[in-house]
Design a protein around this motif. Structure first.
Motif, mmCIF file in Angstrom:
data_model
loop_
_atom_site.group_PDB
_atom_site.id
_atom_site.type_symbol
_atom_site.label_atom_id
_atom_site.label_comp_id
_atom_site.label_asym_id
_atom_site.label_seq_id
_atom_site.Cartn_x
_atom_site.Cartn_y
_atom_site.Cartn_z
ATOM 1 N N GLU A 1 8.437 -1.811 -6.004
ATOM 2 C CA GLU A 1 7.559 -2.952 -5.747
ATOM 3 C C GLU A 1 8.150 -4.246 -6.305
ATOM 4 N N ILE A 2 8.690 -4.173 -7.541
ATOM 5 C CA ILE A 2 9.283 -5.362 -8.163
ATOM 6 C C ILE A 2 10.507 -5.822 -7.387
ATOM 7 N N GLY B 1 0.812 -1.223 0.000
ATOM 8 C CA GLY B 1 0.000 0.000 0.000
ATOM 9 C C GLY B 1 0.844 1.271 0.000
ATOM 10 N N LEU B 2 2.036 1.203 0.624
ATOM 11 C CA LEU B 2 2.875 2.382 0.752
ATOM 12 C C LEU B 2 3.789 2.615 -0.445
ATOM 13 N N VAL B 3 4.149 1.530 -1.084
ATOM 14 C CA VAL B 3 5.101 1.684 -2.201
ATOM 15 C C VAL B 3 4.372 2.271 -3.404
ATOM 16 N N LEU B 4 4.818 3.390 -3.885
ATOM 17 C CA LEU B 4 4.184 4.063 -5.011
ATOM 18 C C LEU B 4 4.867 3.742 -6.332
ATOM 19 N N GLN B 5 6.080 3.400 -6.312
ATOM 20 C CA GLN B 5 6.781 3.202 -7.571
ATOM 21 C C GLN B 5 6.851 1.703 -7.890
ATOM 22 N N ARG B 6 6.512 1.404 -9.121
ATOM 23 C CA ARG B 6 6.513 0.011 -9.565
ATOM 24 C C ARG B 6 7.884 -0.645 -9.441
ATOM 25 N N ARG B 7 8.923 0.149 -9.650
ATOM 26 C CA ARG B 7 10.251 -0.422 -9.632
ATOM 27 C C ARG B 7 10.608 -0.954 -8.242
ATOM 28 N N ARG C 1 9.516 -7.549 -4.198
ATOM 29 C CA ARG C 1 9.039 -8.918 -4.457
ATOM 30 C C ARG C 1 10.196 -9.877 -4.728
ATOM 31 N N LEU C 2 11.147 -9.411 -5.544
ATOM 32 C CA LEU C 2 12.308 -10.259 -5.853
ATOM 33 C C LEU C 2 13.102 -10.586 -4.586
ATOM 34 N N ALA C 3 13.250 -9.558 -3.712
ATOM 35 C CA ALA C 3 13.990 -9.777 -2.469
ATOM 36 C C ALA C 3 13.282 -10.803 -1.573
ATOM 37 N N ASN C 4 11.954 -10.665 -1.476
ATOM 38 C CA ASN C 4 11.196 -11.630 -0.667
ATOM 39 C C ASN C 4 11.332 -13.057 -1.219
ATOM 40 N N GLN C 5 11.228 -13.166 -2.561
ATOM 41 C CA GLN C 5 11.355 -14.488 -3.183
ATOM 42 C C GLN C 5 12.733 -15.103 -2.935
ATOM 43 N N ALA C 6 13.776 -14.258 -3.036
ATOM 44 C CA ALA C 6 15.130 -14.762 -2.820
ATOM 45 C C ALA C 6 15.316 -15.241 -1.375
ATOM 46 N N ALA C 7 14.747 -14.458 -0.430
ATOM 47 C CA ALA C 7 14.878 -14.848 0.975
ATOM 48 C C ALA C 7 14.168 -16.173 1.262
ATOM 49 N N LEU C 8 12.943 -16.312 0.722
ATOM 50 C CA LEU C 8 12.199 -17.553 0.918
ATOM 51 C C LEU C 8 12.907 -18.753 0.289
ATOM 52 N N GLN C 9 13.459 -18.541 -0.924
ATOM 53 C CA GLN C 9 14.169 -19.629 -1.598
ATOM 54 C C GLN C 9 15.416 -20.063 -0.809
#
Length: 557
Positions: free
Chosen positions: A283-284, A275-281, A287-295
């Protein structure tokens, strides 16, 4: 959690089964001792009791059992390895123990119980001591299992062992020991009162409640104090006992709650971030950071699971490998000794056949090949008889021509006789037969003649004389005497020469099993084997029951 429990259960079951099977051979070893049978024939002789007890103590020091003792057929303890301890069974009548009646009825018995005199629990293995087909007494070994209880206290969970009645006989917690999983029937309580396996314990049920059953044979139970466990069990000791592992569910539930709470917090953080992030970049990137951490976390978790699984499998493989090595070690000694002479004869016949073929003597080579075939068939008969030491033979006894058996033995040893320049003289009464099994009789005679060939190696004129005669008397018998002009047998060896691993040969040349096995075979035919020194050399005499030969048998089968 369930997979890890199954693996720990398999490892503990393999350790327990391996420990129990390690001592199964020990009672049958006493059947090779002449002094044990002398004591069974004269049980009130104090000198014999002392001598046999010292013999049992020396064997038990090597074997590592809790106790080893000998009973009469009436259940009276005559001698024991712990004869000088206050809690020794010597002088006690143990006929009420089930392992006594089982050995008398079936040849072997097994029983877990608390010792009446020692107050120590153990697993008892019994074996009927037979001579000439009749049971003369019973040998018993007691195996201590306390080390497993001590080891279970260091496990991540708890463990217990249930016997065939469903009573706990080993447990990681003292409060569970000698308590049945379910109430005992009146019939079981009557049987327990007779055999006294659990001393004076009141056998109060554990009182556990089954909460749910899971796939794979596990269940969830609640104990008397309200603790919840996941229970996994496996049958051991030929299906008589059940090994049970209990894993406390409280830590697992705590872990699940923590993971659930963390997952909820992560979801809230992710929603706020989106909700707070306004810029798409950005946001992407998030998401990539979260995916890398989970992996990375998933990869690390998988690596740890694989490492733990590999460690458990390695431990299990090591236990199985150790069991196989122990079994192979026991079998290899007998196999090497019994097959050595036929294999040597087989090698000689094969070498001669090659020479004859090279010379073009096809007819003679054919004869050698026929001889090789006979030796191969003999090897097959021998391998079928190699278990005579640990098990009772089921082969029926029959009339065997003595001349035929001796001729087979001399054919097998012909290469050694010729190579050593030994003069072998035979005197055999006509139509002389004995009650025996042909393969085992040849095995017995081959061992004695081979020992005679070893004895005359250092003699200047090597000579072996074989005499087989009838002995008339109250019972007609056959006497086979094999003498040699080698050196005399040392007095200390002469007294113990029918015991296992007693030999005068250098290391690598003899195992000290030949005379022990020969003596065992002679007694299984209802006969005897004796040895003595002569003025020049030594002589071994085999006494066997006489048999009448039919015309077909006396000319070979």
């Amino acid at each position: 959690m369930h997979v890890a429990a199954q693996q720990r259960l398999a490892v503990e079951a393999a350790r327990l089964d391996g420990h129990l099977s390690r001592f199964e051979y020990l009672p049958s070893l006493l059947e090779t001792s002449a002094s044990v049978f002398k004591l069974l024939g004269d049980p009130t002789d104090p000198a014999l009791q002392q001598s046999v007890s010292l013999y049992l103590k020396s064997i038990n020091l090597l074997a590592g059992a809790d106790n080893l003792y000998v009973l009469s057929v009436s259940g009276e303890a005559l001698a024991a390895a712990d004869f000088d301890d206050p809690g020794t069974p010597v002088g006690r009548n143990l006929s009420y123990r089930p392992y006594v009646s089982e050995a008398l009825a079936r040849g072997r018995g097994a029983f877990f119980g608390v010792g009446i005199t020692s107050a120590r629990a153990g697993y008892y293995l019994s074996y009927a001591l037979k001579e000439g087909g009749a049971t003369k007494g019973i040998a018993v070994v007691k195996v201590n299992l306390d080390s497993f209880e001590r080891g279970w206290r260091d496990l991540a969970g708890d463990a217990l062992l249930l016997d065939e009645r469903g009573v706990t006989i080993l447990a990681s917690r003292d409060v569970w020991r000698y308590r049945p999983a379910a109430p005992l029937s009146p019939q079981l309580r009557d049987e327990i009162a007779r055999s006294k396996p659990y001393a004076d314990y009141d056998l109060r049920p554990l009182g556990w409640t089954i909460l749910a059953a899971s796939e794979g044979g596990s269940a969830h139970v609640a104990t008397e104090d309200g603790a919840a466990y996941m229970v996994t069990e496996l049958s051991i000791n030929r299906g008589l006992w059940r090994l049970v592992l209990l894993d406390d569910e409280a830590p697992a539930r705590q872990t699940a709650l923590i993971i659930g709470a963390l997952s909820g917090l992560a979801s809230i953080v992710a929603l706020l971030g989106l909700g707070l992030v306004l810029q798409r970049r950005r946001e992407i990137k998030q998401r990539l950071a979260n995916q890398a951490a989970l992996q990375a976390a998933n990869d690390q978790l998988e690596t740890r699971v694989q490492e733990r699984t590999a460690e458990l499998r390695a431990a299990q493989d090591e236990l199985v490998h150790a069991g196989k090595l122990a079994a192979l070690g026991q079998m290899s000694a007998g196999i090497v000794h019994e097959l050595n002479q036929p294999l040597a004869a087989l090698q000689t016949a094969a070498d001669n056949a090659i020479l004859l073929v090279d010379r073009g003597s096809v007819g003679d080579a054919r004869g050698n090949l026929a001889r090789i075939g006979e030796l191969v068939r003999r090897l097959g008969r021998l391998t079928g008889q190699l278990r005579v030491f640990a098990y009772k033979s089921s082969s029926p006894l029959d009339a065997v021509p003595v001349e035929l058996a001796l001729n087979e033995v001399l054919k097998i040893l012909a290469g050694r006789v010729k190579e050593g320049g030994v003069n072998v003289v035979t005197h055999i009464d006509a139509d002389l037969g004995v009650v025996a099994d042909q393969a085992r009789l040849e095995q017995l005679l081959c061992n004695i003649v081979a020992n005679a060939l070893d004895a005359v190696e250092s003699a200047e004129r090597k000579s072996i004389v074989i005499r087989a005669t009838r002995e008339e008397g109250q019972t007609a018998r056959c006497r086979i005497a094999i003498s040699n002009n080698g050196p005399a047998i040392a007095p200390d060896v002469l007294r113990r020469m029918f015991e296992p691993f007693v030999t005068t040969k250098p290391a690598g040349k003899g195992l000290g099993l030949g005379l022990m096995l020969s003596n065992h075979i002679a007694r299984s035919f209802g006969g005897e084997l004796h040895g003595r020194n002569l003025p020049s050399g030594a002589e071994f005499v085999v006494i066997l029951p006489l048999a009448e030969l039919t015309e077909a048998v006396s000319h070979g089968r």
